[in-house]
Design a protein around this motif. Structure first.
Motif, short mmCIF file in Angstrom:
data_model
loop_
_atom_site.label_atom_id
_atom_site.label_comp_id
_atom_site.label_asym_id
_atom_site.label_seq_id
_atom_site.Cartn_x
_atom_site.Cartn_y
_atom_site.Cartn_z
N SER A 50 0.86 -1.18 0.00
CA SER A 50 0.00 0.00 0.00
C SER A 50 0.89 1.24 0.00
CB SER A 50 -0.91 0.01 1.22
OG SER A 50 -0.15 0.22 2.39
N ASN A 51 0.28 2.38 -0.16
CA ASN A 51 1.03 3.64 -0.13
C ASN A 51 1.09 4.18 1.29
OD1 ASN A 51 1.41 3.63 -2.93
ND2 ASN A 51 -0.58 4.57 -3.26
N ALA A 52 1.51 3.35 2.23
CA ALA A 52 1.48 3.72 3.64
C ALA A 52 2.23 5.01 3.96
CB ALA A 52 2.02 2.57 4.49
N PRO A 53 3.48 5.19 3.51
CA PRO A 53 4.16 6.44 3.87
C PRO A 53 3.45 7.67 3.32
CG PRO A 53 5.73 4.81 3.07
CD PRO A 53 4.35 4.27 2.79
N GLU A 54 3.01 7.60 2.07
CA GLU A 54 2.30 8.72 1.46
C GLU A 54 0.99 9.00 2.18
OE1 GLU A 54 4.81 6.76 -1.74
OE2 GLU A 54 3.50 6.07 -0.14
N THR A 95 0.18 12.42 4.25
CA THR A 95 -0.99 13.18 3.81
C THR A 95 -1.99 13.35 4.94
OG1 THR A 95 -0.68 12.47 1.52
CG2 THR A 95 -2.89 13.23 2.13
N ALA A 96 -2.19 12.32 5.74
CA ALA A 96 -3.12 12.41 6.88
C ALA A 96 -2.66 13.48 7.86
CB ALA A 96 -3.25 11.06 7.58
N VAL A 97 -1.37 13.50 8.17
CA VAL A 97 -0.86 14.50 9.10
C VAL A 97 -0.95 15.90 8.49
CG1 VAL A 97 1.17 15.26 10.42
CG2 VAL A 97 0.58 12.83 10.31
N ALA A 98 -0.68 16.02 7.20
CA ALA A 98 -0.80 17.32 6.53
C ALA A 98 -2.24 17.83 6.58
CB ALA A 98 -0.32 17.21 5.08
N ARG A 99 -3.18 16.93 6.38
CA ARG A 99 -4.60 17.34 6.45
C ARG A 99 -4.95 17.86 7.84
NH1 ARG A 99 -7.53 12.25 4.84
NH2 ARG A 99 -9.31 13.44 5.58
N LEU A 100 -4.41 17.23 8.86
CA LEU A 100 -4.65 17.71 10.23
C LEU A 100 -4.06 19.09 10.45
CD1 LEU A 100 -3.83 14.41 12.10
CD2 LEU A 100 -6.09 15.48 11.99
N VAL A 101 -2.83 19.27 10.00
CA VAL A 101 -2.17 20.57 10.15
C VAL A 101 -2.97 21.64 9.41
CG1 VAL A 101 -0.09 21.90 9.58
CG2 VAL A 101 0.13 19.58 10.50
N ALA A 102 -3.56 21.27 8.28
CA ALA A 102 -4.35 22.21 7.49
C ALA A 102 -5.70 22.53 8.13
CB ALA A 102 -4.56 21.67 6.08
N GLY A 103 -6.05 21.80 9.19
CA GLY A 103 -7.27 22.12 9.93
C GLY A 103 -8.35 21.08 9.94
N LEU A 110 6.04 14.69 1.79
CA LEU A 110 6.85 15.23 2.87
C LEU A 110 6.98 16.75 2.74
CD1 LEU A 110 8.71 15.03 5.33
CD2 LEU A 110 10.58 14.44 3.76
N GLU A 111 7.23 17.24 1.54
CA GLU A 111 7.39 18.68 1.36
C GLU A 111 6.06 19.41 1.55
OE1 GLU A 111 10.24 20.08 1.56
OE2 GLU A 111 11.18 18.10 1.53
N ALA A 112 4.96 18.79 1.16
CA ALA A 112 3.64 19.41 1.40
C ALA A 112 3.39 19.54 2.90
CB ALA A 112 2.54 18.58 0.74
N LEU A 113 3.70 18.50 3.65
CA LEU A 113 3.54 18.57 5.11
C LEU A 113 4.47 19.63 5.69
CD1 LEU A 113 2.61 17.73 7.91
CD2 LEU A 113 4.23 15.81 7.79
N ARG A 114 5.71 19.67 5.24
CA ARG A 114 6.67 20.64 5.75
C ARG A 114 6.17 22.08 5.52
NH1 ARG A 114 11.81 19.22 6.46
NH2 ARG A 114 11.79 17.82 4.68
#
Length: 157
Positions: free
Chosen positions: A36-40, A44-52, A141-145
């Motif tokens: 699966s695309n586990a790392p991606e 992405t899940a953490v980025a979505r949280l950071v985004a609100g 990773l860069e999107a999250l950063r």
């Protein structure tokens, strides 16, 4: 340990990784497969949280076992539940909670970014592809950063 949580991702045999998540109370040691695309999905899940977003999920397959990350955000904090499921298609209520924590969203984002920066440093992106079997999740990773830095700037931290 970084602000209460540490996550490590270690590549093993081709297509397999071991990962550890720990805080001041508990530690969970798990395995993930490249099927699966586990790392991606995780980044992405953490980025979505950071985004609100208030809820996000990610799942790591371990053939046939699966590990499901469930994130709930309220204000600047996030509650994390990590479930072990016999099969990846199982409902949450069939899983066993093996780790949970509540921490600031900033601490989670920092730990995840540091984890994948360390993976890139240790293996290089080409080495990662050779061992994992897929490209390093640089875009995610860069999107999250970017989101994390914008979030920190907005909060004045």
């Amino acid at each position: 340990m970084t602000a209460g949580i540490r996550i490590t991702w270690t590549l093993g045999a081709h297509g397999w990784a071991d990962y550890v998540v720990e805080d001041h109370q508990a530690k969970a040691e798990l395995t993930a497969s490249y099927i699966s695309n586990a790392p991606e999905e995780f980044l992405t899940a953490v980025a979505r949280l950071v985004a609100g977003e208030t809820e996000a999920r990610a799942q790591f397959e371990a053939e046939p076992t699966a590990y499901r990350w469930i994130f709930y955000r309220e204000a600047a904090d996030v509650w994390i539940r990590l479930l072990e499921l016999r099969r990846g298609s199982d409902h949450d209520n069939r899983g066993t909670e093996i780790w949970s924590s509540q921490l600031p969203i900033d601490a989670l984002a920092r730990a995840v970014v540091r984890c994948f920066d360390e993976v890139s440093r240790i293996y290089s992106e080409s080495g990662y592809r050779g061992k994992w079997g897929e490209h390093f999740p640089r875009t995610e990773l860069e999107a999250l950063r970017r989101l994390w830095h914008a979030h920190r700037d907005d909060d004045g931290t």
